[in-house]
Motif scaffolding. Sequence first.
Motif, PDB file in Angstrom:
ATOM      1  N   VAL A  37       0.862  -1.181   0.000  1.00 37.79           N
ATOM      2  CA  VAL A  37       0.000   0.000   0.000  1.00 37.79           C
ATOM      3  C   VAL A  37       0.899   1.232   0.000  1.00 37.79           C
ATOM      4  CG1 VAL A  37      -1.668   1.365   1.291  1.00 37.79           C
ATOM      5  CG2 VAL A  37      -1.940  -1.092   1.179  1.00 37.79           C
ATOM      6  N   TYR A  38       0.633   2.163  -0.912  1.00 37.82           N
ATOM      7  CA  TYR A  38       1.381   3.418  -0.988  1.00 37.82           C
ATOM      8  C   TYR A  38       0.603   4.503  -0.239  1.00 37.82           C
ATOM      9  CZ  TYR A  38       4.219   1.227  -4.621  1.00 37.82           C
ATOM     10  OH  TYR A  38       5.065   0.390  -5.313  1.00 37.82           O
ATOM     11  N   VAL A  39       1.299   5.194   0.680  1.00 32.31           N
ATOM     12  CA  VAL A  39       0.639   6.186   1.532  1.00 32.31           C
ATOM     13  C   VAL A  39       1.482   7.461   1.591  1.00 32.31           C
ATOM     14  CG1 VAL A  39      -0.450   6.593   3.766  1.00 32.31           C
ATOM     15  CG2 VAL A  39      -0.124   4.252   2.967  1.00 32.31           C
ATOM     16  N   PRO A  40       0.883   8.651   1.407  1.00 34.50           N
ATOM     17  CA  PRO A  40       1.650   9.905   1.539  1.00 34.50           C
ATOM     18  C   PRO A  40       2.076  10.142   2.986  1.00 34.50           C
ATOM     19  CG  PRO A  40      -0.461  10.263   0.421  1.00 34.50           C
ATOM     20  CD  PRO A  40      -0.510   8.902   1.028  1.00 34.50           C
ATOM     21  N   VAL A  41       3.227  10.756   3.145  1.00 29.00           N
ATOM     22  CA  VAL A  41       3.712  11.091   4.486  1.00 29.00           C
ATOM     23  C   VAL A  41       2.973  12.312   5.017  1.00 29.00           C
ATOM     24  CG1 VAL A  41       5.704  11.837   5.841  1.00 29.00           C
ATOM     25  CG2 VAL A  41       5.988  10.111   4.053  1.00 29.00           C
ATOM     26  N   LYS A  42       3.001  13.385   4.244  1.00 31.64           N
ATOM     27  CA  LYS A  42       2.463  14.669   4.693  1.00 31.64           C
ATOM     28  C   LYS A  42       0.937  14.664   4.683  1.00 31.64           C
ATOM     29  CE  LYS A  42       4.756  18.193   3.220  1.00 31.64           C
ATOM     30  NZ  LYS A  42       5.292  19.283   2.362  1.00 31.64           N
ATOM     31  N   ASN A  43       0.345  15.141   5.765  1.00 27.75           N
ATOM     32  CA  ASN A  43      -1.103  15.302   5.933  1.00 27.75           C
ATOM     33  C   ASN A  43      -1.874  13.991   6.039  1.00 27.75           C
ATOM     34  OD1 ASN A  43      -0.916  18.100   5.848  1.00 27.75           O
ATOM     35  ND2 ASN A  43      -1.170  18.168   3.637  1.00 27.75           N
ATOM     36  N   VAL A  44      -1.184  12.853   5.936  1.00 25.46           N
ATOM     37  CA  VAL A  44      -1.873  11.570   6.081  1.00 25.46           C
ATOM     38  C   VAL A  44      -1.222  10.759   7.201  1.00 25.46           C
ATOM     39  CG1 VAL A  44      -2.569   9.425   4.946  1.00 25.46           C
ATOM     40  CG2 VAL A  44      -2.599  11.574   3.673  1.00 25.46           C
ATOM     41  N   LEU A  45       0.055  10.445   7.050  1.00 26.87           N
ATOM     42  CA  LEU A  45       0.744   9.723   8.122  1.00 26.87           C
ATOM     43  C   LEU A  45       1.099  10.651   9.276  1.00 26.87           C
ATOM     44  CD1 LEU A  45       3.144   7.357   6.139  1.00 26.87           C
ATOM     45  CD2 LEU A  45       1.038   6.748   7.328  1.00 26.87           C
ATOM     46  N   VAL A  46       1.628  11.827   8.936  1.00 31.56           N
ATOM     47  CA  VAL A  46       2.025  12.781   9.982  1.00 31.56           C
ATOM     48  C   VAL A  46       1.545  14.175   9.608  1.00 31.56           C
ATOM     49  CG1 VAL A  46       4.075  11.435  10.553  1.00 31.56           C
ATOM     50  CG2 VAL A  46       4.280  13.341   8.967  1.00 31.56           C
ATOM     51  N   PHE A  47       1.457  15.030  10.620  1.00 28.21           N
ATOM     52  CA  PHE A  47       1.129  16.440  10.431  1.00 28.21           C
ATOM     53  C   PHE A  47       2.311  17.284  10.890  1.00 28.21           C
ATOM     54  CE2 PHE A  47      -3.101  14.554  11.280  1.00 28.21           C
ATOM     55  CZ  PHE A  47      -3.724  14.896  10.093  1.00 28.21           C
ATOM     56  N   GLU A  48       2.573  18.350  10.185  1.00 26.86           N
ATOM     57  CA  GLU A  48       3.589  19.306  10.610  1.00 26.86           C
ATOM     58  C   GLU A  48       2.865  20.447  11.318  1.00 26.86           C
ATOM     59  OE1 GLU A  48       7.582  21.493   8.844  1.00 26.86           O
ATOM     60  OE2 GLU A  48       5.867  21.168   7.532  1.00 26.86           O
ATOM     61  N   THR A  49       2.750  20.329  12.637  1.00 30.01           N
ATOM     62  CA  THR A  49       2.008  21.322  13.404  1.00 30.01           C
ATOM     63  C   THR A  49       2.657  22.694  13.309  1.00 30.01           C
ATOM     64  OG1 THR A  49       1.322  19.595  14.927  1.00 30.01           O
ATOM     65  CG2 THR A  49       1.055  21.852  15.670  1.00 30.01           C
ATOM     66  N   GLU A 173       2.399  30.729  16.473  1.00 27.93           N
ATOM     67  CA  GLU A 173       1.698  30.164  17.618  1.00 27.93           C
ATOM     68  C   GLU A 173       0.246  29.846  17.267  1.00 27.93           C
ATOM     69  OE1 GLU A 173       3.451  32.895  17.641  1.00 27.93           O
ATOM     70  OE2 GLU A 173       5.153  32.477  18.963  1.00 27.93           O
ATOM     71  N   GLU A 174      -0.372  30.729  16.491  1.00 25.54           N
ATOM     72  CA  GLU A 174      -1.762  30.513  16.096  1.00 25.54           C
ATOM     73  C   GLU A 174      -1.894  29.287  15.198  1.00 25.54           C
ATOM     74  OE1 GLU A 174      -2.842  35.308  16.132  1.00 25.54           O
ATOM     75  OE2 GLU A 174      -2.593  34.220  14.246  1.00 25.54           O
ATOM     76  N   LYS A 175      -0.944  29.123  14.294  1.00 28.81           N
ATOM     77  CA  LYS A 175      -0.957  27.957  13.413  1.00 28.81           C
ATOM     78  C   LYS A 175      -0.776  26.676  14.217  1.00 28.81           C
ATOM     79  CE  LYS A 175       1.415  25.882   9.464  1.00 28.81           C
ATOM     80  NZ  LYS A 175       2.567  25.991   8.532  1.00 28.81           N
ATOM     81  N   PHE A 176       0.108  26.728  15.191  1.00 28.75           N
ATOM     82  CA  PHE A 176       0.352  25.572  16.058  1.00 28.75           C
ATOM     83  C   PHE A 176      -0.946  25.145  16.748  1.00 28.75           C
ATOM     84  CE2 PHE A 176       1.487  23.596  20.065  1.00 28.75           C
ATOM     85  CZ  PHE A 176       2.534  22.758  19.733  1.00 28.75           C
ATOM     86  N   PHE A 177      -1.648  26.107  17.324  1.00 30.62           N
ATOM     87  CA  PHE A 177      -2.886  25.814  18.044  1.00 30.62           C
ATOM     88  C   PHE A 177      -3.984  25.357  17.081  1.00 30.62           C
ATOM     89  CE2 PHE A 177      -6.968  27.245  19.858  1.00 30.62           C
ATOM     90  CZ  PHE A 177      -6.957  26.517  21.033  1.00 30.62           C
ATOM     91  N   GLN A 178      -4.105  26.032  15.960  1.00 32.23           N
ATOM     92  CA  GLN A 178      -5.125  25.697  14.969  1.00 32.23           C
ATOM     93  C   GLN A 178      -4.939  24.272  14.456  1.00 32.23           C
ATOM     94  OE1 GLN A 178      -6.356  28.663  11.870  1.00 32.23           O
ATOM     95  NE2 GLN A 178      -5.347  27.251  10.474  1.00 32.23           N
ATOM     96  N   ASN A 179      -3.714  23.920  14.116  1.00 37.27           N
ATOM     97  CA  ASN A 179      -3.441  22.573  13.613  1.00 37.27           C
ATOM     98  C   ASN A 179      -3.640  21.521  14.697  1.00 37.27           C
ATOM     99  OD1 ASN A 179      -2.832  23.690  11.185  1.00 37.27           O
ATOM    100  ND2 ASN A 179      -0.634  23.417  11.317  1.00 37.27           N
ATOM    101  N   PHE A 180      -3.261  21.865  15.918  1.00 44.64           N
ATOM    102  CA  PHE A 180      -3.440  20.921  17.023  1.00 44.64           C
ATOM    103  C   PHE A 180      -4.915  20.553  17.180  1.00 44.64           C
ATOM    104  CE2 PHE A 180      -4.556  20.259  21.490  1.00 44.64           C
ATOM    105  CZ  PHE A 180      -3.747  19.180  21.810  1.00 44.64           C
ATOM    106  N   LEU A 181      -5.783  21.550  17.160  1.00 44.45           N
ATOM    107  CA  LEU A 181      -7.215  21.278  17.309  1.00 44.45           C
ATOM    108  C   LEU A 181      -7.762  20.472  16.145  1.00 44.45           C
ATOM    109  CD1 LEU A 181      -8.792  24.561  18.728  1.00 44.45           C
ATOM    110  CD2 LEU A 181      -8.222  22.469  19.931  1.00 44.45           C
ATOM    111  N   ASN A 182      -7.420  20.875  14.927  1.00 50.26           N
ATOM    112  CA  ASN A 182      -7.930  20.161  13.758  1.00 50.26           C
ATOM    113  C   ASN A 182      -7.494  18.705  13.749  1.00 50.26           C
ATOM    114  OD1 ASN A 182      -9.438  22.188  12.515  1.00 50.26           O
ATOM    115  ND2 ASN A 182      -7.646  23.082  11.555  1.00 50.26           N
ATOM    116  N   GLU A 183      -6.241  18.477  14.112  1.00 50.30           N
ATOM    117  CA  GLU A 183      -5.724  17.112  14.102  1.00 50.30           C
ATOM    118  C   GLU A 183      -6.419  16.242  15.143  1.00 50.30           C
ATOM    119  OE1 GLU A 183      -1.576  17.747  14.684  1.00 50.30           O
ATOM    120  OE2 GLU A 183      -1.491  19.057  12.942  1.00 50.30           O
TER     121      GLU A 183
END
Length: 438
Positions: A37-49, A173-183
């Motif tokens: 199975v081929y899987v993308p790293v970014k936004n699927v396996l891991v998130f860059e908060t 900091e806002e991006k960090f918090f925003q991504n944390f919640l979405n994830e």
Amino acid sequence: MAFTAEWQPGARLWETKNYGRYDEVDFVRTFLGRDQVYVPVKNVLVFETSEGFYRTNPFMKQTMDSLHYNGIEIIAFDMGSYGKEETYREILCNCGYSYIQKIALASAFGKSRLGFSFSREMVKRYSGTGKKYGMISDHLDLFAKKQRIDFIRYPSPASYPERYYFSRFPKREEKFFQNFLNEQLFNGTVKESRGYHFGFAFEGILIYSFCRFLKQRSQAEKIDTLYFTAASDLLFQVYSLLYPQDSAETIYIWNRTERGEELDQYLKGKIKNDAILVDFSLDQRWKLDLSECLGVVKVLNLCDFMGENGVRRYGKYIEKAISMLGKSDFFVERYENGLPIWSRKKISVKEIRNEQEIQRGVLEFAEQFRECQKEAEEQKKVIMLENPDFVGQILRYAFDEVRRKRSHPDPVQILMQSKTAKKSKEYLKNIYRRIKGK
């Protein structure tokens, strides 16, 4: 409506929307019998908060574990923007994917994007002939469609038009918090309650930041004992969770407890002079009464944290947030001969249950966000979110129905949903039908 919850005014509850939640069994069932199975790293396996700070996608981790357990080889692919294969292998290992050994990078293939050509070359190298494979991606893959292979599109939180949205160009900091919640809220296999989502997304940052403020004040003034009013019970729980080594205790007084000599004696007998008394409210009159009674003991409330400007700008939102946590039915009406006389305020079971769910969301937010910040600090990427203005903006967003209902699609979504795109699609379909008819 925004991201996963919609406020129901009549019920005073939050309606949870179940975006992006799938059963990993569906993934395993789809690819069972396949070799790879081929899987993308970014936004699927891991998130860059935040830049250089990677976190596991909690749902895909469970899915990948299941695929690996069933003997299906997982091949991760990406553009190569994070570095070389060794860097990717380290990131995946730190995120719990130690069993993923094969990594395909577009840069290593001399490709500038993850397109059809890259997919063809990648499959040719890693699958050769005879191996059965499938693909997972966060967007429709033309190669998978042409090859007619098993394909599952995983919608990343970033692709939701109604995700938690702080601003178009958030600060670090806002991006960090925003991504944390979405994830956290868009992933997983458990559908949480309405109150839980509100507590996790909005109440949590208020209480978490206030606890950090209290810790800084106590350290600055070299005070290691904090007392919390009974109405601040949740604040007390979060503070004890974050700083278990500190001495913290609850004092059974409410702002509706009868003032007088009996109350003064109770407070003076319970609270040491070298301590801080904390009240989770904006009630300055109550703070003044406590200060006059206790004398040298410092009394702090949310006004000290938010500041005069913060209270003026965000006071009404903070009051709403506090009211959603102030549903305790029992309280001490007065003290007589050093003993509490309890009273009860009638509250519906629904309100109590909703408050319990909000509290659960707050506690889990504090625990998870503490670990997230700890990891960031260990990587020397300090994220400070104790700014009162930031907290105020979060709460204003929580209670701004108009803003929360506004969708924020990305440019591709806008293009695909436009009238021109729809007309073009119909036009091409008509041409195809005519050609096929001939």
